[in-house]
Design an enzyme around this catalytic site. Structure first.
Site, mmCIF file in Angstrom:
data_model
loop_
_atom_site.group_PDB
_atom_site.id
_atom_site.type_symbol
_atom_site.label_atom_id
_atom_site.label_comp_id
_atom_site.label_asym_id
_atom_site.label_seq_id
_atom_site.Cartn_x
_atom_site.Cartn_y
_atom_site.Cartn_z
ATOM 1 N N SER A 35 39.274 2.547 7.282
ATOM 2 C CA SER A 35 38.440 1.477 7.282
ATOM 3 C C SER A 35 37.102 2.011 7.698
ATOM 4 C CB SER A 35 38.513 0.022 8.190
ATOM 5 O OG SER A 35 37.707 -1.042 7.552
ATOM 6 N N PRO A 36 35.840 1.261 7.222
ATOM 7 C CA PRO A 36 34.179 2.570 7.815
ATOM 8 C C PRO A 36 34.032 1.938 9.643
ATOM 9 C CG PRO A 36 33.816 0.563 6.688
ATOM 10 C CD PRO A 36 35.421 1.043 6.135
ATOM 11 N N CYS A 38 31.703 2.837 12.727
ATOM 12 C CA CYS A 38 30.162 3.114 13.314
ATOM 13 C C CYS A 38 30.633 4.027 14.410
ATOM 14 C CB CYS A 38 29.071 1.734 13.163
ATOM 15 S SG CYS A 38 28.654 1.020 12.047
ATOM 16 N N GLN A 112 30.424 4.068 3.638
ATOM 17 C CA GLN A 112 29.700 3.062 2.892
ATOM 18 C C GLN A 112 28.262 2.631 3.040
ATOM 19 O OE1 GLN A 112 30.537 -0.242 6.348
ATOM 20 N NE2 GLN A 112 31.318 -1.083 4.737
ATOM 21 N N TYR A 194 24.970 -8.496 7.135
ATOM 22 C CA TYR A 194 24.532 -7.823 7.638
ATOM 23 C C TYR A 194 23.654 -7.529 6.197
ATOM 24 C CZ TYR A 194 26.498 -4.773 11.430
ATOM 25 O OH TYR A 194 27.147 -4.723 12.159
ATOM 26 N N LEU A 314 43.368 -6.025 12.014
ATOM 27 C CA LEU A 314 45.076 -5.845 12.665
ATOM 28 C C LEU A 314 45.971 -5.734 11.946
ATOM 29 C CD1 LEU A 314 43.525 -9.057 15.756
ATOM 30 C CD2 LEU A 314 44.303 -6.868 15.878
ATOM 31 N N GLY A 336 41.657 0.640 11.113
ATOM 32 C CA GLY A 336 40.435 0.526 12.032
ATOM 33 C C GLY A 336 41.280 1.366 12.542
ATOM 34 N N ARG A 337 41.231 -0.144 14.462
ATOM 35 C CA ARG A 337 41.345 0.695 15.710
ATOM 36 C C ARG A 337 42.846 1.409 15.742
ATOM 37 N NH1 ARG A 337 39.758 -5.703 17.252
ATOM 38 N NH2 ARG A 337 40.557 -5.577 14.838
HETATM 39 C C1 LIG Z 1 33.829 0.679 15.945
HETATM 40 C C2 LIG Z 1 33.469 0.092 15.392
HETATM 41 C C3 LIG Z 1 33.405 -0.188 14.355
HETATM 42 C C4 LIG Z 1 32.767 -0.398 13.182
HETATM 43 N N1 LIG Z 1 32.358 -0.378 12.400
HETATM 44 C C5 LIG Z 1 31.905 -0.643 11.027
HETATM 45 C C6 LIG Z 1 31.371 -0.318 10.225
HETATM 46 O O1 LIG Z 1 30.989 0.882 10.141
HETATM 47 N N2 LIG Z 1 31.295 -0.946 9.011
HETATM 48 C C7 LIG Z 1 32.324 -2.107 8.429
HETATM 49 O O2 LIG Z 1 32.073 -2.406 7.448
HETATM 50 N N3 LIG Z 1 32.833 -1.893 9.258
HETATM 51 C C8 LIG Z 1 33.079 -1.737 11.026
HETATM 52 N N4 LIG Z 1 34.413 -2.136 11.713
HETATM 53 C C9 LIG Z 1 34.741 -2.870 11.712
HETATM 54 C C10 LIG Z 1 35.900 -2.447 10.508
HETATM 55 O O3 LIG Z 1 36.148 -1.665 9.840
HETATM 56 C C11 LIG Z 1 37.267 -2.946 10.665
HETATM 57 O O4 LIG Z 1 37.402 -4.135 9.831
HETATM 58 C C12 LIG Z 1 37.675 -3.784 11.618
HETATM 59 O O5 LIG Z 1 37.738 -3.499 13.174
HETATM 60 C C13 LIG Z 1 39.033 -4.465 11.476
HETATM 61 O O6 LIG Z 1 40.553 -3.946 11.673
HETATM 62 P P1 LIG Z 1 41.513 -3.347 12.491
HETATM 63 O O7 LIG Z 1 41.572 -4.193 13.185
HETATM 64 O O8 LIG Z 1 42.034 -2.351 11.275
HETATM 65 O O9 LIG Z 1 40.595 -2.486 13.150
HETATM 66 C C14 LIG Z 1 34.300 -1.843 13.094
HETATM 67 C C15 LIG Z 1 35.301 -1.777 13.539
HETATM 68 C C16 LIG Z 1 35.230 -1.084 14.892
HETATM 69 C C17 LIG Z 1 36.525 -1.199 16.195
#
Ligand SMILES: Cc1cc2nc3c(=O)[nH]c(=O)nc-3n(C[C@H](O)[C@H](O)[C@H](O)COP(=O)(O)O)c2cc1C
Length: 370
Positions: A35-36, A38, A112, A194, A314, A336-337
């Site tokens: 997942s993207p 930042c 993205q 956004y 999650l 993501g995380r």
């Molecule tokens: C450090 C960080 C940066 C993130 N940046 C973006 C981003 O650039 N674009 C986006 O669509 N979501 C962004 N997210 C959301 C993640 O892509 C993801 O949807 C979210 O963390 C839930 O997934 P997870 O539970 O596996 O972390 C970011 C999340 C984290 C933790």
């Protein structure tokens, strides 16, 4: 234990997670997408060694599709002054090195493209995500209407039609540079409050022209953006769109609205996957996250519209990810995380799900001791 004994005790399987998946001319080696995320670590929007190392580690860790973080189409489209951008050739060249390395490691390079709209011009998360005053290098923010995202946020300037046309064109040129940089999947960020999401949601769009009011009008900016991106992004390459499938607030977008968005995107014939996230448009949203809490949105859209979806949020164990794919709730899982915690999550998952055909990088083979 001999190889024969090992296979008796632990027969190799063919989990969904590790089956290749094709979108247009692109085949990803498995159905796990990063997942993207930042990193807020760029200078003038240019990726540097932090981005290279961060991304290289996850590509070596066995990910199928690796999506580079929100990469902004203009300077004022950045969330923070340290976000990635793609409005000049220096930014493109830095990303080209990264895209080439992702591909070399067997993953599919994705990017993205984003514009932060009224959530732009804030400090990094580790300095509090606070609005940056102009005296400190902050900039004027724009949005559908002159309404801030939260009481603490800056008030955006309502965009006129010239501003909208300009942003649409910025997405187009960023798409061209994404192609030149070697990316194979492009995702448009229309989620998390956004710019594009803020036009879609009735909680942030109070316009009375053809970009506000009816559902059709609120969709117009997204359609124009996709049209512009598709002028540069070839038909043989896949285009994903990330949406917020609910605003988690009365009067905002909900699953039914998201299904309508997905139906329109499917009808276009040039969008290949809906990446189903949620939230971010309104500070008063009420979210109670639990493991897989956004999966029902990916599932609901997939079943109602019959378009491929990505599930995110999650998802952290191999069994949980496998269940989502095996029961037809989504076509990709996005992580993501958990990938920040463990860049080699896919390789460990392969081991755990007995996908013995999944190879570790040669350099790491001696680590596969299970
Ligand atoms: C450090 C960080 C940066 C993130 N940046 C973006 C981003 O650039 N674009 C986006 O669509 N979501 C962004 N997210 C959301 C993640 O892509 C993801 O949807 C979210 O963390 C839930 O997934 P997870 O539970 O596996 O972390 C970011 C999340 C984290 C933790």
């Amino acid at each position: 234990m001999s190889e024969t004994e090992r296979r008796i005790h632990r027969p190799s399987r063919d989990p969904f997670l590790f089956r290749p998946i094709r979108f247009r001319s692109v085949e990803a080696r498995n159905r796990i997408m990063m997942s993207p995320m930042c990193q807020y670590s760029a200078d003038d929007g240019v990726a540097n060694d932090w981005h290279f190392g961060h991304i290289a580690a996850r590509a070596a860790g066995g990910i199928g599709i690796l999506c580079v973080e929100a990469t902004h189409v203009s300077p004022i489209g950045r969330i923070t002054p340290h976000c990635l951008g793609l409005w000049n050739d220096a930014q493109r060249d830095a990303l080209a090195r990264i895209a080439a390395h992702i591909a070399r490691l067997g993953a599919t390079p994705a990017i993205q493209l984003a514009h932060a709209g009224r959530k732009a011009s804030v400090s990094t998360p580790w300095t509090g995500t606070k609005p940056i005053p102009a005296s400190d290098g902050g900039w004027e923010i724009i949005g559908p209407s002159a309404v801030p995202q939260s009481p603490e946020a800056q008030t955006p300037r309502a965009m006129d039609k010239g501003d909208i046309a300009e942003v649409v064109d910025q997405f187009r040129t960023a798409a061209r540079r994404s192609l030149e940089a070697g990316f194979e999947v492009l995702e448009i960020h229309a989620a998390h409050g956004y710019l594009l999401h803020s036009f879609l949601s009735p909680l942030s769009n109070f316009r009375e022209d053809e970009y506000g009011g009816s559902f059709e009008n609120r969709m117009r900016f997204l359609h124009e953006t996709i049209d512009a991106v598709r002028k540069e992004w070839p038909q043989e390459l896949p285009l994903f769109v990330r949406i917020s499938a609910t605003d988690w607030r009365e009067g905002g977008l909900d699953l039914d609205a998201a299904i309508e968005v997905a139906r329109e995107l499917k009808a276009r014939g040039d969008v290949d996957l809906i990446d189903c996230s949620t939230g971010g448009v309104d500070h008063a949203q009420k979210i109670a996250p639990y493991p897989g809490y956004q999966v029902p949105f990916a599932e609901g859209i997939r079943r109602a519209v019959d378009i491929p979806t990505g599930a995110v949020g999650l998802i952290s164990t191999p069994e949980q990810a496998e269940e989502i794919l095996a029961s037809g709730r989504a076509d990709l899982v996005l992580l993501g995380r958990v990938l920040l915690f463990n860049p080699h999550w896919p390789l460990h998952a392969a081991n755990r799900l007995h996908a013995d055909h999944v190879a570790w990088p040669m350099q790491y083979e001696r680590s596969n001791i299970f």
